[in-house]
Design an enzyme around this catalytic site. Sequence first.
Site, PDB file in Angstrom:
ATOM      1  N   GLU A 145      39.755  17.993  61.564  1.00 39.70           N
ATOM      2  CA  GLU A 145      41.015  17.728  61.312  1.00 39.70           C
ATOM      3  C   GLU A 145      41.526  16.422  61.007  1.00 39.70           C
ATOM      4  OE1 GLU A 145      42.763  21.111  64.446  1.00 39.70           O
ATOM      5  OE2 GLU A 145      43.260  18.792  64.694  1.00 39.70           O
ATOM      6  N   THR A 188      37.291  21.634  55.432  1.00 42.29           N
ATOM      7  CA  THR A 188      36.280  20.835  56.404  1.00 42.29           C
ATOM      8  C   THR A 188      36.967  21.250  57.745  1.00 42.29           C
ATOM      9  OG1 THR A 188      35.550  18.795  57.378  1.00 42.29           O
ATOM     10  CG2 THR A 188      37.715  18.659  56.196  1.00 42.29           C
ATOM     11  N   GLU A 235      48.571  43.590  44.944  1.00 44.01           N
ATOM     12  CA  GLU A 235      47.718  43.441  43.616  1.00 44.01           C
ATOM     13  C   GLU A 235      47.934  44.739  42.818  1.00 44.01           C
ATOM     14  OE1 GLU A 235      46.619  42.539  40.162  1.00 44.01           O
ATOM     15  OE2 GLU A 235      45.895  40.895  41.808  1.00 44.01           O
ATOM     16  N   ASP A 293      51.032  35.375  36.020  1.00 43.97           N
ATOM     17  CA  ASP A 293      51.007  35.371  34.721  1.00 43.97           C
ATOM     18  C   ASP A 293      52.211  34.775  34.298  1.00 43.97           C
ATOM     19  OD1 ASP A 293      51.095  36.182  31.893  1.00 43.97           O
ATOM     20  OD2 ASP A 293      50.011  38.074  32.339  1.00 43.97           O
TER      21      ASP A 293
END
Length: 306
Positions: free
Chosen positions: A270, A267, A140, A190
């Site tokens: 699987e 979740t 970042e 962006d």
Amino acid sequence: QRQGGEAAMEQPPPAPDTAAAAAAAAAPAAAEAAAASPVEAAGPSRKALKRKLRHKTKWFNASQRTISKRQKKLLAEQWPLIGKSYATKGLVYGEHLDLDAWFERDGDGVRRHLDIGFGMGESLLTYAGRKPEADYIGIEIHRASHAVVCERVMEAGLRNVRLLGGQAQKILERHFGAGCIDEVYVYFPDPFPTEPSEPGKIDWETTRRLVTPAFLSELQRILRPGAKLYVATDSPPYVPHVKAAAADAGWTVVSEVETPPHLQPWTPSEEQGEGEEGAEESAKEVASSPSAATEAAPAAAKARPA
């Protein structure tokens, strides 16, 4: 302006004596204006130029946006523990990162993921918390994000997260070795939206976008065989841009979905029942099946090197 210029050219030239008189009358006024404002005539002072250059941030470094005193203190104390940047001398130009040493474990058999533009760290921290057996690296450019995510990582006690500050493509070129990453996430980069330009003119804002053929070519170098790139966007014009960049770089778009697999509700099971039109497919099935493309306008695309 062209019409005005042509109209002026069509006018007859003034008489010689009239032109000389006008020049003589204008000369004192011009000399007086130049004497009154010597700085304006010579341009900005050297001191002003130095001050402007001193505050200019280089595009490949971490953005020096204003951050609070608390964030500065946090970065000074905690960032060196899990983060590296040029500003903190953690990155040495041209020196590849030793990921095994950085994560303090052997990388054989460990999947390593790269989140480019992690923002406030929502996806990065979620993935790292779900899979402590995998390593996660975030890049970042904004220092405010560094402070927020660094604090959240330390509070959560995540030992499988490392952060890099700076411009992504430059960091990849200078500090990543070949074949060290299994998956890459570029979520909501962006799009640099612009107004439609005239035919034949270069759309300079579009050239600032992250996903380009050059970026994908550099990404391909650091990916392991079979690795994948996930791109998500909420800007419709960005979708064809990504497809075109992938085609130019020789990548294959595996699937397109309205919701990225990694942003779907997770979740631990699987297996899930398939609802109408496969709406209940698990994230694992969507991520691994090349036939999971939808006909709706895609918000995300998964691609891999051809």
